[in-house]
Design a protein around this motif. Structure first.
Motif, PDB file in Angstrom:
ATOM      1  N   MET A   1       0.844  -1.180   0.000  1.00  0.00           N
ATOM      2  CA  MET A   1       0.000   0.000   0.000  1.00  0.00           C
ATOM      3  C   MET A   1       0.891   1.245   0.000  1.00  0.00           C
ATOM      4  O   MET A   1       1.920   1.263   0.680  1.00  0.00           O
ATOM      5  N   LYS A   2       0.484   2.265  -0.770  1.00  0.00           N
ATOM      6  CA  LYS A   2       1.268   3.496  -0.750  1.00  0.00           C
ATOM      7  C   LYS A   2       0.389   4.657  -0.305  1.00  0.00           C
ATOM      8  O   LYS A   2      -0.730   4.828  -0.791  1.00  0.00           O
ATOM      9  N   HIS A   3       0.915   5.446   0.629  1.00  0.00           N
ATOM     10  CA  HIS A   3       0.244   6.641   1.126  1.00  0.00           C
ATOM     11  C   HIS A   3       0.734   7.803   0.285  1.00  0.00           C
ATOM     12  O   HIS A   3       1.925   8.140   0.308  1.00  0.00           O
ATOM     13  N   VAL A   4      -0.141   8.417  -0.498  1.00  0.00           N
ATOM     14  CA  VAL A   4       0.277   9.396  -1.501  1.00  0.00           C
ATOM     15  C   VAL A   4      -0.434  10.732  -1.299  1.00  0.00           C
ATOM     16  O   VAL A   4      -1.540  10.784  -0.755  1.00  0.00           O
ATOM     17  N   PRO A   5       0.172  11.832  -1.753  1.00  0.00           N
ATOM     18  CA  PRO A   5      -0.521  13.120  -1.740  1.00  0.00           C
ATOM     19  C   PRO A   5      -1.764  13.061  -2.633  1.00  0.00           C
ATOM     20  O   PRO A   5      -1.755  12.411  -3.678  1.00  0.00           O
ATOM     21  N   ASP A   6      -2.816  13.717  -2.214  1.00  0.00           N
ATOM     22  CA  ASP A   6      -4.065  13.745  -2.969  1.00  0.00           C
ATOM     23  C   ASP A   6      -3.793  14.250  -4.394  1.00  0.00           C
ATOM     24  O   ASP A   6      -3.285  15.351  -4.588  1.00  0.00           O
ATOM     25  N   ALA A   7      -4.149  13.429  -5.386  1.00  0.00           N
ATOM     26  CA  ALA A   7      -3.866  13.773  -6.779  1.00  0.00           C
ATOM     27  C   ALA A   7      -4.652  14.991  -7.252  1.00  0.00           C
ATOM     28  O   ALA A   7      -4.284  15.622  -8.241  1.00  0.00           O
ATOM     29  N   THR A   8      -5.735  15.338  -6.552  1.00  0.00           N
ATOM     30  CA  THR A   8      -6.546  16.496  -6.956  1.00  0.00           C
ATOM     31  C   THR A   8      -6.024  17.791  -6.332  1.00  0.00           C
ATOM     32  O   THR A   8      -6.527  18.869  -6.657  1.00  0.00           O
ATOM     33  N   ASP A  10      -2.964  20.687  -5.211  1.00  0.00           N
ATOM     34  CA  ASP A  10      -1.873  21.392  -5.888  1.00  0.00           C
ATOM     35  C   ASP A  10      -0.554  20.927  -5.282  1.00  0.00           C
ATOM     36  O   ASP A  10      -0.066  21.478  -4.298  1.00  0.00           O
ATOM     37  N   ARG A  11       0.049  19.898  -5.864  1.00  0.00           N
ATOM     38  CA  ARG A  11       1.252  19.295  -5.312  1.00  0.00           C
ATOM     39  C   ARG A  11       2.503  20.065  -5.729  1.00  0.00           C
ATOM     40  O   ARG A  11       2.598  20.527  -6.853  1.00  0.00           O
ATOM     41  N   THR A  12       3.455  20.157  -4.813  1.00  0.00           N
ATOM     42  CA  THR A  12       4.693  20.895  -5.069  1.00  0.00           C
ATOM     43  C   THR A  12       5.874  20.106  -4.510  1.00  0.00           C
ATOM     44  O   THR A  12       5.713  19.105  -3.821  1.00  0.00           O
ATOM     45  N   PHE A  13       7.088  20.621  -4.802  1.00  0.00           N
ATOM     46  CA  PHE A  13       8.310  20.027  -4.279  1.00  0.00           C
ATOM     47  C   PHE A  13       8.883  20.910  -3.173  1.00  0.00           C
ATOM     48  O   PHE A  13       8.671  22.127  -3.155  1.00  0.00           O
ATOM     49  N   THR A  14       9.629  20.295  -2.264  1.00  0.00           N
ATOM     50  CA  THR A  14      10.362  21.051  -1.258  1.00  0.00           C
ATOM     51  C   THR A  14      11.691  21.497  -1.853  1.00  0.00           C
ATOM     52  O   THR A  14      12.037  21.144  -2.983  1.00  0.00           O
ATOM     53  N   GLU A  22       3.644  18.024   3.452  1.00  0.00           N
ATOM     54  CA  GLU A  22       2.991  18.822   4.481  1.00  0.00           C
ATOM     55  C   GLU A  22       1.962  19.778   3.891  1.00  0.00           C
ATOM     56  O   GLU A  22       1.047  20.216   4.591  1.00  0.00           O
ATOM     57  N   ALA A  23       2.099  20.089   2.615  1.00  0.00           N
ATOM     58  CA  ALA A  23       1.244  21.104   2.000  1.00  0.00           C
ATOM     59  C   ALA A  23      -0.122  20.574   1.578  1.00  0.00           C
ATOM     60  O   ALA A  23      -1.047  21.355   1.351  1.00  0.00           O
ATOM     61  N   VAL A  24      -0.263  19.256   1.437  1.00  0.00           N
ATOM     62  CA  VAL A  24      -1.526  18.675   0.974  1.00  0.00           C
ATOM     63  C   VAL A  24      -1.883  17.451   1.825  1.00  0.00           C
ATOM     64  O   VAL A  24      -1.029  16.868   2.492  1.00  0.00           O
ATOM     65  N   ASP A  25      -3.150  17.088   1.779  1.00  0.00           N
ATOM     66  CA  ASP A  25      -3.589  15.875   2.460  1.00  0.00           C
ATOM     67  C   ASP A  25      -3.118  14.653   1.675  1.00  0.00           C
ATOM     68  O   ASP A  25      -2.939  14.707   0.455  1.00  0.00           O
TER      69      ASP A  25
END
Length: 253
Positions: A1-8, A10-14, A22-25
Motif C-alpha cells: 500500500m502506498k500513502h500518496v498526496p491527494d492527486a486532486t 496542488d502538489r509541489t516540491f520542497t 505537508e502542503a496537501v492531504d
C-alpha cells in the motif's frame, strides 16, 4: 500500500527536491485499492488465507493501512524510518522486499502504479529482489494448484499469462471495483495489529536508501504556468474556415 498526496491537490516540491507532503492531504493510493479488492476476493475462496498489508512511509502512512484494514484483511506492517525519506523506486523496492522476506509470503499483490510517481516499475523490481515470477498488469486473476493465472490487455492483443507461486502480481484499475469500508469494518480495523519496523530491523544500511542511495534526483522544479485565455472563433458565416485555420496553426490537423 502506498500513502500518496491527494492527486486532486496542488502538489509541489520542497527545496531538497522531494514531494512536499505537508502542503496537501494524503491518502491510500487509489490504484492500490484494486489490489486490496483482489486480495479479499481470493481470501473469500480460501478459508486459510491470511492478508497482511505493507507500507513504507512516515507516521501518517498508517492511515493507508487502516483504510485497507477497514476494507478487510488481518494485519499490517508499517516500515517507518527517517533515513528512507527521498528513496527512489530501487530503494523502496529494497525496503519492501526485506520486509516481505521477514514476514513470509505466498503471493504479493500490488497496484499497477502509484498515483504520485506513476512509474509502474516497482512490482517488477520487487519480484527480481525476491527471486520470484512477476505477473503484472492483470485485468483478471485466478489461483489454482499453486499457479497464478491472469489476463492482460494489450494494444493489439489479449494475453493470458501465468506463473508458479510464490509470485508478485500487479492488477489494473479494470480488475474490479474496490469495495467501500463498512462501519463495522472501520471499527474492526482499529483493533487489528499493525507492526512497526525500522531499517535496523530489516538489516538495511541508511546509505542504501533515501536520497543518499537514490539513482535519480530532482535538480530543479517549477510551477506549471497558468492557463492562458482561449481564442474565440466567431461564426459569422465563415466560422468553419476560421476553426480550420486555427487547428492548422496549432498543428492539430
Amino acid at each position: 500500500m502506498k500513502h500518496v498526496p491527494d492527486a486532486t491537490a496542488d502538489r509541489t516540491f520542497t527545496e531538497d527536491g522531494t514531494t512536499d507532503r505537508e502542503a496537501v492531504d494524503s491518502l491510500l493510493s487509489e490504484l492500490d485499492e484494486y489490489a486490496v479488492e483482489q486480495a479479499l476476493r481470493l481470501a473469500e475462496s480460501d478459508a486459510d488465507a491470511e492478508i497482511s498489508y505493507l507500507t513504507v512511509g512516515p507516521d501518517d502512512a498508517r492511515d493507508a493501512l487502516r483504510k485497507a484494514l477497514a476494507m478487510g484483511g488481518d494485519a499490517a506492517i508499517h516500515v517507518s524510518d527517517e533515513d528512507i525519506e527521498g528513496s527512489d523506486a530501487f530503494g523502496t523496492s529494497l525496503v519492501l522486499a526485506k520486509a516481505i522476506e521477514r514476514h513470509g509470503f505466498d503471493l504479493v499483490l500490488c497496484g499497477m502504479a502509484s498515483t504520485d510517481g506513476t512509474m509502474g516499475v516497482l512490482p517488477a523490481l520487487l519480484a527480481e529482489r525476491l527471486g520470484v515470477p512477476a505477473v503484472t498488469h492483470l485485468e483478471e486473476l485466478a489461483i489454482e494448484d499453486g499457479t497464478v493465472t491472469g489476463r492482460r490487455e494489450g494494444d493489439g492483443a489479449t494475453v493470458r499469462i501465468q506463473g508458479a507461486l510464490p509470485a508478485v502480481v500487479s492488477v489494473t484499475d479494470r480488475s474490479g471495483d474496490a469495495r467501500y469500508p463498512s462501519f463495522k469494518g472501520i471499527m474492526a480495523a482499529k483493533k487489528k495489529p499493525v507492526e512497526t519496523l525500522g531499517l535496523s530491523d530489516l538489516g538495511i544500511e541508511a546509505a542504501q536508501v533515501g536520497r543518499a542511495g537514490a539513482r535519480s534526483a530532482v535538480d530543479t522544479a517549477a510551477r506549471r504556468p497558468p492557463r492562458t485565455k482561449g481564442e474565440i472563433v466567431a461564426d459569422e458565416g465563415s466560422g468553419g474556415i476560421g476553426l480550420a485555420a486555427f487547428l492548422t496553426t496549432k498543428k492539430f490537423v
